[in-house]
Design an enzyme around this catalytic site. Structure first.
Site, mmCIF file in Angstrom:
data_model
loop_
_atom_site.group_PDB
_atom_site.id
_atom_site.type_symbol
_atom_site.label_atom_id
_atom_site.label_comp_id
_atom_site.label_asym_id
_atom_site.label_seq_id
_atom_site.Cartn_x
_atom_site.Cartn_y
_atom_site.Cartn_z
ATOM 1 N N ASN A 1 -144.731 -102.894 1.462
ATOM 2 C CA ASN A 1 -143.136 -102.563 0.584
ATOM 3 C C ASN A 1 -142.171 -102.937 1.304
ATOM 4 O O ASN A 1 -142.073 -102.653 2.399
ATOM 5 C CB ASN A 1 -143.165 -100.973 0.397
ATOM 6 C CG ASN A 1 -144.530 -100.560 -0.495
ATOM 7 O OD1 ASN A 1 -144.316 -100.396 -1.693
ATOM 8 N ND2 ASN A 1 -145.448 -100.224 0.199
ATOM 9 N N ARG B 1 -147.415 -94.954 2.263
ATOM 10 C CA ARG B 1 -147.026 -96.419 2.166
ATOM 11 C C ARG B 1 -146.643 -97.240 3.544
ATOM 12 O O ARG B 1 -146.250 -96.510 4.556
ATOM 13 C CB ARG B 1 -145.611 -96.439 1.334
ATOM 14 C CG ARG B 1 -146.035 -96.040 -0.082
ATOM 15 C CD ARG B 1 -147.057 -96.803 -0.852
ATOM 16 N NE ARG B 1 -147.129 -96.627 -2.230
ATOM 17 C CZ ARG B 1 -148.122 -95.943 -2.750
ATOM 18 N NH1 ARG B 1 -149.028 -95.459 -1.988
ATOM 19 N NH2 ARG B 1 -148.288 -95.330 -4.129
ATOM 20 N N GLY C 1 -132.012 -112.497 -4.087
ATOM 21 C CA GLY C 1 -132.597 -110.929 -4.237
ATOM 22 C C GLY C 1 -132.869 -110.496 -2.726
ATOM 23 O O GLY C 1 -132.370 -110.991 -1.923
ATOM 24 N N LEU C 2 -133.518 -109.268 -2.477
ATOM 25 C CA LEU C 2 -133.522 -108.641 -1.296
ATOM 26 C C LEU C 2 -134.443 -109.759 -0.016
ATOM 27 O O LEU C 2 -133.637 -109.956 0.783
ATOM 28 C CB LEU C 2 -134.535 -107.586 -1.598
ATOM 29 C CG LEU C 2 -135.139 -106.928 -0.204
ATOM 30 C CD1 LEU C 2 -133.872 -106.064 0.595
ATOM 31 C CD2 LEU C 2 -136.131 -105.737 -0.632
ATOM 32 N N VAL C 3 -135.594 -110.496 -0.438
ATOM 33 C CA VAL C 3 -136.116 -111.133 0.402
ATOM 34 C C VAL C 3 -135.221 -112.473 0.843
ATOM 35 O O VAL C 3 -135.242 -112.973 1.675
ATOM 36 C CB VAL C 3 -137.499 -111.227 0.184
ATOM 37 C CG1 VAL C 3 -138.229 -112.232 1.221
ATOM 38 C CG2 VAL C 3 -138.234 -110.163 0.089
ATOM 39 N N GLY C 4 -135.062 -113.206 -0.249
ATOM 40 C CA GLY C 4 -134.124 -114.428 -0.315
ATOM 41 C C GLY C 4 -132.792 -114.080 0.398
ATOM 42 O O GLY C 4 -132.648 -115.078 1.252
ATOM 43 N N GLY D 1 -133.691 -116.332 -4.968
ATOM 44 C CA GLY D 1 -133.017 -116.311 -3.668
ATOM 45 C C GLY D 1 -131.662 -115.457 -3.363
ATOM 46 O O GLY D 1 -131.224 -115.214 -2.538
ATOM 47 N N TYR E 1 -147.925 -106.476 -14.111
ATOM 48 C CA TYR E 1 -147.724 -107.070 -12.963
ATOM 49 C C TYR E 1 -148.620 -107.563 -11.965
ATOM 50 O O TYR E 1 -148.508 -108.583 -11.391
ATOM 51 C CB TYR E 1 -146.622 -106.120 -12.413
ATOM 52 C CG TYR E 1 -145.647 -106.689 -10.979
ATOM 53 C CD1 TYR E 1 -144.556 -107.612 -10.968
ATOM 54 C CD2 TYR E 1 -146.047 -106.615 -9.698
ATOM 55 C CE1 TYR E 1 -143.878 -108.167 -9.856
ATOM 56 C CE2 TYR E 1 -145.542 -106.915 -8.569
ATOM 57 C CZ TYR E 1 -144.513 -107.813 -8.692
ATOM 58 O OH TYR E 1 -143.961 -108.171 -7.506
#
Length: 321
Positions: A171, A215, A15-18, A13, A142
């Site tokens: 991405n 990308r 991090g970037l998306v959290g 939570g 990964y």
């Protein structure tokens, strides 16, 4: 989720998306949804450790989980540590989903990545192609660990009737990303290095690789909106790709130019072709998303880059560098 009170635990939570999801939830507060949100980071428990994972779930007793936690890194970090990426992510995912099952969590939405798709494939890639062949050799550890979330989701559904599903974003970039030069992805790495170049008055700026790979990039706040839609409205265990349209694919050189423009950098971009490019392309189809959520509008790429650069310039001292 309508009607029932929900406790939603977000792993990863911090991090970037959290943090993007947290931003949206704070904007939603006036809407009166019957939801309690808990954002957990590595400081709240090591999800590689089964006992710490169990303790975290016992403490918060979630009814729903958004599972974002992972050991992540950029191309060169992956190439040097494939075994570590496989083992640590396998442990995290198995511990989290086992804890969700043992506590009868009603729904889990896990986050995969387009890098899980086969290296040798036809384009655009779609949700049916996840297991069709080996992933790219640069980040196989990964990639295989992320693929196994889909296997676990199917197993928990078939044996126990669980609604554990997954999303596959292209991405992601945006505010509160990892801007470390050792382990960041391409956009935050370029933003951080461009910031350094501006501060140092550098006459040239070197982009690693040829700049030719293509990308699809999704702005973190757009992805957060789609995560909430999946949590509340998407009830299949089959994965769903969350990506911008195929026509929004850009070259790495176009990314570098957009960052240059956002900074107002007056120097020259040069390309170090001795450095690896990784996969040339991994174009993903969002046809399934478009069929289910017809009116979703993505933030234009240049606008999202400007917002990201603005955030980093204002928050460099507190950003992850």
């Amino acid at each position: 989720m309508s009607g029932e009170s929900s406790i939603i635990l977000v792993t990863g939570g911090s991090g970037l998306v959290g943090q993007a999801i947290k931003t949206l939830i704070e904007q939603e507060k006036q809407e009166g949804k019957n939801e309690t949100w808990i954002f957990c980071g590595s400081k709240d428990g090591d999800l590689r450790d089964k006992q710490q994972t169990e303790a975290l779930f016992e403490k918060h007793r979630p009814t729903h989980v958004i599972h974002l936690a992972a050991m992540v890194g950029g191309l060169f970090h992956n190439m040097a540590h494939n075994l570590d990426f496989f083992r640590e992510n396998m442990a995290i995912n198995d511990n989290v989903l086992a804890a969700c099952h043992s506590r009868s969590v009603r729904k889990v939405v896990s986050c995969l990545s387009t890098c899980i798709f086969p290296d040798n494939t036809t384009y655009p890639i779609d949700e049916t192609m996840v297991h069709n062949g080996p992933p790219h050799s640069s980040n196989y550890g990964y990639s295989y660990a992320k693929r196994m979330i889909d296997v676990l989701n199917r197993g928990y559904h078939e044996q126990h009737g669980r609604t554990f599903t997954s999303v596959i974003p292209c991405n992601v970039f945006g505010p509160r990303d990892n801007y470390s030069l050792q382990s960041s992805h391409v956009i935050p790495a370029l933003v951080r290095r461009m910031d350094d170049a501006m501060r140092n008055g550098d006459a040239t700026f070197t982009v690693l690789g040829s700049g030719k790979p293509l990308r699809q990039f999704i702005y973190s706040l757009d992805l957060a909106k789609l995560f909430l839609w999946v949590l509340r409205s998407y009830d299949s265990v089959e994965p769903i790709i969350l990506s911008v349209d195929e026509s929004d694919e850009v070259t790495i050189s176009a990314v570098a130019e957009a960052i240059k423009e956002a900074y107002g950098y007056q120097g020259t971009l040069v390309y170090d072709t001795s450095k690896a490019d990784g996969q040339y392309k991994k174009t993903a189809s969002n046809r399934k998303l478009r069929s289910l959520y017809k009116d979703f509008t993505f933030t234009p790429f240049e606008e999202a880059i400007r917002d990201t650069v603005k955030w980093f310039r204002e928050n460099r001292e507190i950003a992850r560098t």
